[in-house]
Scaffold this active site. Structure first.
Site, PDB file in Angstrom:
ATOM      1  N   SER A 107      46.118  -6.215  10.978  1.00 56.32           N
ATOM      2  CA  SER A 107      45.435  -5.353  11.695  1.00 56.32           C
ATOM      3  C   SER A 107      44.747  -6.122  13.120  1.00 56.32           C
ATOM      4  O   SER A 107      44.340  -5.422  14.052  1.00 56.32           O
ATOM      5  CB  SER A 107      44.305  -4.813  10.954  1.00 56.32           C
ATOM      6  OG  SER A 107      43.443  -5.729  10.439  1.00 56.32           O
ATOM      7  N   THR A 152      49.054  -7.532   2.308  1.00 57.51           N
ATOM      8  CA  THR A 152      49.120  -7.139   0.907  1.00 57.51           C
ATOM      9  C   THR A 152      50.154  -7.764  -0.182  1.00 57.51           C
ATOM     10  O   THR A 152      49.799  -8.006  -1.159  1.00 57.51           O
ATOM     11  CB  THR A 152      49.014  -5.403   0.852  1.00 57.51           C
ATOM     12  OG1 THR A 152      48.215  -5.166   1.578  1.00 57.51           O
ATOM     13  CG2 THR A 152      48.972  -5.157  -0.522  1.00 57.51           C
TER      14      THR A 152
END
Length: 517
Positions: A99, A23
């Site tokens: 992830s 992010t």
């Protein structure tokens, strides 16, 4: 008329920022957030706290095993500690989805650090938060005999958003990496520096997203300064150079959480997965699981252990440790389950993967190592730590001066006396010239003192105010044995010492060749 600020009298630090994704380096698009290429130009160059406007020369960075590129570098303004940090950003060709990261991604990060280890003083890794604690734990084991700071960070909001935590997280990581010799894999988030293999994610959206429930922060940044708790810092205590272990065996380990009503058949199905070699079992409280000594659950576990599966018991609780206080925990131990003490699940899983990837990965050996602290990832046993009252401690400079005299005299016993108890923090302290005790020992008359410092965790990478490492000083003094011992401990000439070292090598080629010139 502007206020003149004197140039710093200490050499600037070189830090490599490795951008893997996450992010922190994303931007908005019509399809949501996407990775933003050119992070240095778009995210850092326009910000005065990351760019003093001095336009330094590009820095050479190894982008593969046999290819170097010159990347644009920036400098920070002079810090509270009278030092500038010069840095470059290396962006991975394929940005990693945190992830979806696996052992291959961890290997890419480790190899990038290894290739550039002698070119930079420290490393900051930008990473997504989803698996950040796993990557920190994995790297802590993969980076063997680490002698420089490696700090991982990320953010809950992108750097290019108006309101974000990315700016403070990256700047804090950069400041600590550029000023403090903390030779660990660390995680920095929300003004706190955690040991990487002790950290875990505790919040999905809050800025205080990470915590270290069973170990205090190594450092905390406040409005006034950075507070480092030096007696908590882990240091390598082996005479071995930096190396990496790649290809963690993540495909043959698993993690299973015990829950009320779990059936033995469920556990048995996991333990009989083809090729499985290790299981992290998340149990209740202090290490408890359902069943008794002759229960089906205990028999399933015992049978798996007899087949060579290493089962590690960690608690589901946020704080505390696996302890044989209750009968169920003792029964698991008797069945061959390894107590994981206060390991996090992330550390247990990656440590198990690391040990199974080593050449000596027999089940008995792996089980024994899982209960031993390799990188400060667990507390082996509770013990009372003796601490002198502050009123009885000699002032820092008096003790440091006394240590300097003892080194000069070659008095190894006096050196040992001065470092006993809580005074080992002196090893990386510097005198008025910026020389640490290791700098003095590198040119001292007693090789045993130099060896003692290295075994006690002294850093071979710190530089004095003239920018010299202990290795450079030993070579300049013509002390071949000192040079060899330092090299065996992972020392190398700093990038800014190489040209001068090559000039000296014309007069004394043997000792400077041994030093790496």
């Amino acid at each position: 008329m502007g206020v003149f600020k004197e140039e710093p009298c200490v050499p600037e630090s070189r830090v490599l920022i490795i951008m893997t994704g996450g992010t922190i380096c994303m931007k908005r698009s019509s399809n949501g957030y996407v990775p933003a290429r050119g992070f240095l130009e778009a995210g850092l160059a326009p910000r005065p706290s990351f760019n003093d406007g001095s336009s330094p020369e590009p820095i050479e960075v190894m982008v593969s095993d046999d290819k170097a590129e010159s990347l644009r570098s920036l400098r920070t303004p002079i810090s509270t500690y009278e030092r500038r940090i010069r840095y470059a950003v290396l962006e991975f060709e394929e940005l990693l989805d945190s992830s979806s990261i696996d052992a291959k991604g961890w290997t890419e990060i480790a190899r990038t650090i290894y290739r550039n280890y002698q070119l930079f003083d420290s490393f900051v890794v930008l990473h997504g938060t989803d698996s950040l604690a796993y990557t920190c734990s994995a790297l802590s084991f993969m980076l063997q005999n680490l002698g420089k700071p490696v700090i991982l960070t990320g953010s809950q909001a992108p750097m290019l958003e108006l309101q974000n935590d990315a700016t403070d997280n990256l700047l804090g990581s950069l400041v600590i990496a550029g000023h403090f010799m903390i030779p660990e894999v660390c995680l920095f988030f929300n003004y706190k520096l955690f040991r990487g293999n002790r950290a875990t994610k505790v919040a999905a959206s809050e800025f205080a997203a990470f915590a270290s429930p069973n170990y205090p922060p190594l450092a905390t940044i406040t409005s006034l300064k950075t507070h480092v708790t030096w007696d908590l810092v882990y240091r390598p205590t082996h005479i071995r150079p930096f190396s990496i272990q790649t290809n963690l065996d993540t495909a043959r380990v698993a993690c299973l959480r015990i829950f009320p009503g779990i059936k033995p058949e469920m556990l048995d199905a996991v333990l009989k997965l083809e090729g499985l070699r290790g299981l992290v079992l998340e149990t209740f409280g202090a290490g408890n699981a359902p069943g008794g000594p002759d229960s089906a659950m205990t028999k399933v576990i015992s049978a798996a252990v007899s087949r060579g599966v290493v089962i590690v018991n960690v608690t589901q609780c946020m704080t505390g440790s696996v302890s044989p206080l209750y009968e169920p925990a003792m029964l698991l131990g008797r069945a061959g389950v390894v107590p994981g003490h206060d390991l996090t699940s992330e550390a247990a899983l990656t440590k198990l993967s690391y040990l199974l990837a080593l050449s000596d990965s027999a089940s008995e050996r792996v089980a024994q190592q899982m209960s031993v602290s390799l990188r400060g990832e667990l507390t082996e046993q509770a013990r009372t730590i003796f601490q002198h009252p502050n009123s009885q401690l000699s002032p820092r400079l008096v003790t440091l001066t006394a240590l300097g005299y003892a080194i000069t005299k070659g008095d190894v016993e006096e050196v040992r006396d001065l470092l006993r108890g809580e005074s080992k923090w002196l090893l990386n302290e510097a005198d008025y010239s910026g020389n640490t005790p290791l700098h003095l020992a590198a040119t001292g008359p007693n090789l045993a003192i130099l060896r003692h410092f290295l075994l006690e965790g002294a850093s071979v990478h710190l530089r004095n105010r003239t920018g010299r490492t202990p290795l450079f000083l030993a070579a300049h003094a013509g002390l071949g044995e000192h040079v060899q011992l330092l090299r065996d401990s992972g020392a190398h000439l700093h990038a800014q010492e190489i040209d001068t070292a090559r000039l000296h090598a014309r007069r004394a080629p043997d000792v400077w060749r041994a030093a790496g010139a």
